[in-house]
Scaffold this motif. Structure first.
Motif, short mmCIF file in Angstrom:
data_model
loop_
_atom_site.label_atom_id
_atom_site.label_comp_id
_atom_site.label_asym_id
_atom_site.label_seq_id
_atom_site.Cartn_x
_atom_site.Cartn_y
_atom_site.Cartn_z
N ILE A 1 10.41 -16.12 3.43
CA ILE A 1 10.70 -14.97 2.57
C ILE A 1 10.66 -15.44 1.13
N GLY A 2 10.01 -14.67 0.31
CA GLY A 2 9.88 -15.05 -1.09
C GLY A 2 10.26 -13.93 -2.04
N TRP A 3 10.54 -14.31 -3.26
CA TRP A 3 10.81 -13.37 -4.34
C TRP A 3 9.64 -13.37 -5.32
N PHE A 4 9.25 -12.18 -5.70
CA PHE A 4 8.15 -11.98 -6.62
C PHE A 4 8.58 -10.98 -7.69
N ARG A 5 7.88 -10.98 -8.79
CA ARG A 5 8.17 -9.98 -9.81
C ARG A 5 6.88 -9.52 -10.46
N GLN A 6 6.96 -8.30 -10.98
CA GLN A 6 5.81 -7.76 -11.70
C GLN A 6 6.30 -6.99 -12.91
N ALA A 7 5.88 -7.43 -14.06
CA ALA A 7 6.20 -6.75 -15.31
C ALA A 7 5.06 -5.78 -15.63
N PRO A 8 5.35 -4.75 -16.41
CA PRO A 8 4.31 -3.78 -16.76
C PRO A 8 3.10 -4.45 -17.39
N GLY A 9 1.93 -4.14 -16.87
CA GLY A 9 0.71 -4.68 -17.43
C GLY A 9 0.40 -6.11 -17.03
N LYS A 10 1.22 -6.67 -16.15
CA LYS A 10 1.00 -8.07 -15.74
C LYS A 10 0.80 -8.14 -14.23
N GLU A 11 0.23 -9.24 -13.80
CA GLU A 11 0.05 -9.46 -12.36
C GLU A 11 1.36 -9.85 -11.71
N ARG A 12 1.43 -9.59 -10.43
CA ARG A 12 2.62 -9.99 -9.69
C ARG A 12 2.72 -11.51 -9.66
N GLU A 13 3.93 -11.99 -9.89
CA GLU A 13 4.17 -13.43 -10.01
C GLU A 13 5.11 -13.91 -8.91
N GLY A 14 4.73 -14.95 -8.21
CA GLY A 14 5.61 -15.56 -7.22
C GLY A 14 6.64 -16.43 -7.89
N LEU A 15 7.90 -16.29 -7.49
CA LEU A 15 8.99 -17.01 -8.15
C LEU A 15 9.56 -18.12 -7.28
N ALA A 16 9.94 -17.78 -6.06
CA ALA A 16 10.59 -18.75 -5.18
C ALA A 16 10.48 -18.26 -3.75
N VAL A 17 10.33 -19.19 -2.82
CA VAL A 17 10.23 -18.84 -1.41
C VAL A 17 11.09 -19.81 -0.61
N ILE A 18 11.49 -19.35 0.58
CA ILE A 18 12.36 -20.17 1.42
C ILE A 18 12.04 -19.93 2.88
N THR A 19 12.14 -20.98 3.69
CA THR A 19 11.94 -20.82 5.13
C THR A 19 13.24 -20.40 5.79
N ASN A 20 13.11 -19.65 6.88
CA ASN A 20 14.31 -19.20 7.58
C ASN A 20 14.96 -20.32 8.37
#
Length: 125
Positions: free
Chosen positions: A34-53
């Motif tokens: 499971i990972g966390w991503f973010r997307q700001a207006p006008g920008k591509e989605r960015e991967g931030l951090a991921v973790i295994t279960n």
């Protein structure tokens, strides 16, 4: 059916901390990321951090390393993103996502087929 529900977003001043939650349900896979991503207006989605279960192995984007922390609570089927020292440029829609398997921890959004709806984080004074 996999469902991911994010919560915890809001409006915060610069320098504040915030913890996001991603509650997962309907998962039948033994190993997943499971990972966390973010997307700001006008920008591509960015991967931030991921973790295994299974064993909590993590992978972070250089842009947030040392400032954001991902963690999990398997008993609650929830993954968290602790964000410290928030900056205005952290303003974005934050989403969590899931991919099956735990041998590879990619930060590319295209590798994740299951997504939540997202929670908005706005950093403003």
């Amino acid at each position: 059916q996999v469902q991911l529900v994010e919560s915890g977003g809001g409006v915060m001043p610069p320098g504040a901390s915030l913890r996001l939650s991603c509650a997962a349900s309907g998962i039948t896979f033994e190993y997943y990321v499971i990972g966390w991503f973010r997307q700001a207006p006008g920008k591509e989605r960015e991967g931030l951090a991921v973790i295994t279960n299974s064993d909590g192995v993590t992978n972070y984007a250089d842009s947030v390393k040392g400032r954001f922390t991902i963690s999990r609570d398997n008993a609650k089927n929830t993954v968290y993103l602790q964000m410290d020292n928030l900056k205005r440029e952290d303003t974005a829609l934050y989403s969590c996502a899931l991919r099956v398997g735990a041998r590879w921890l990619p930060l590319s959004a295209s590798e994740y087929p299951y997504w939540g709806q997202g929670t908005q984080v706005t950093v403003s004074s």
